[in-house]
Motif scaffolding. Structure first.
Motif: not given
Length: 322
Positions: A109-110, A117-119, A124-125, A299-302
């Motif tokens: 169970d994670i 991780e969401t927090e 960070r946002a 929520g993006g990436s490079l």
């Protein structure tokens, strides 16, 4: 070992019928072992939306030996006895026994980890948003404060130079002061643009990107969608483009750059590709690394692709809400 394991351990036969169901599995999924034994594992712990995939993968492995998820750690959705769904980490191994295959599934169970991780992502946002607000405040203060005062000083100096009563031997000094004031204004504008480009607010990302292209010493072909994006995405993409074009001018020895912005299916994609020598190493410097962190915070990436002799392509992707 099964009784003391902290992970849920479930053993099933080739048809998916439960053979063992340990104590941790009882706690995680809400079934007593006696209830679970002999039942189809899909009906017990797999949500209805994933059952068809489960049956297909099981049948394919039994018939062909395909190892889609065997001996791999994957994250899926599990289902408790009350029908509630939650994230699980799953590893399936094939038990070395004669006859039809038997499988052991190790499940964890994670949900708590995902919540953490969401927090962290939200934190960070918030940090990025707070920094952007501060940058905008500083840019506004520079524009409305120091820059306007320097403009006023320049006007006063010009008026002083035009006054008939001004001694002629002071005119060279007045002109020098005017030149210095003009240079100070230009430097402040560049500084303010680096802190938070006013063009983003005034013309949107498409206008700000065209402005970057016009100031680039290398020829830039611009193909950008002319629609407003979320502010956090526009800011991140602007700085990615600014850093990429600056790197092209300094290191790439390129003659042409293509700058593209595409928006579709809830995702915005920025691509900057040059025809230079390639071989760029994103680990040698903090510019793109910091921008990758900024994108991940929303929520993006490079991604950087750079082969020797084949130029460099930088791709930034970020989700956008409609």
């Amino acid at each position: 070992m099964l009784a003391s394991s902290l992970d849920a351990v479930v053993t099933v036969d080739a048809s998916g019928r439960v053979l063992t169901f340990n104590r941790a599995a009882e706690e995680v999924f809400g079934y007593a072992a006696d209830e679970a034994l002999g039942r189809d594992i899909a009906e017990l712990i797999i949500p209805p939306s994933l059952r068809e995939r489960h049956y297909s993968a099981l049948t394919r492995h039994v018939e062909t030996g395909s190892r889609t998820i065997i001996d791999r750690r994957v994250e899926l959705t599990g289902m408790r006895a009350d029908g509630s769904e939650f994230p699980v980490e799953l590893t399936v191994t094939r038990v070395a026994v004669d006859g039809p295959p038997t499988f052991t599934a190790y499940l964890r169970d994670i949900a708590e980890r995902k919540r953490a991780e969401t927090e962290v992502q939200a934190s960070r946002a918030r940090v990025v948003e707070s920094a952007d607000r501060e940058r905008k405040r500083i840019e506004r203060n520079l524009h409305d404060g120091a820059q306007q005062r320097l403009v006023a000083i320049g006007i006063l100096l010009r008026r002083l130079a035009m006054e008939p009563s001004t001694p002629g031997d002071l005119l060279p000094l007045i002109e020098l002061a005017q030149d210095e004031a003009g240079l100070a204004i230009a430097e402040l504008r560049e500084l303010a643009r680096g802190i938070h480009p006013a063009s983003l607010t005034e013309t949107g990302l498409h206008g700000a990107l065209r402005g970057l292209a016009l100031r680039s010493p290398v020829d830039v072909e611009v193909d950008v969608a002319e629609e407003r994006l979320p502010e956090s995405v526009e800011i991140a993409f602007y700085y990615v483009a600014a850093e990429a074009l600056a790197n092209v001018a300094k290191y790439a020895n390129a003659t042409q750059v293509v700058l593209e912005l595409r928006v579709g299916d809830g995702v915005a994609t920025l691509r900057i590709a040059d025809d230079g020598g390639g071989g760029a190493d994103e680990s040698r410097g903090t510019g793109l690394t910091g921008l990758a962190d900024r994108l991940e915070a929303i929520g993006g990436s490079l991604a950087v692709t750079s082969s020797n002799g084949a130029g460099t392509t930088i791709t930034a992707v970020a989700p956008v809400s409609r």
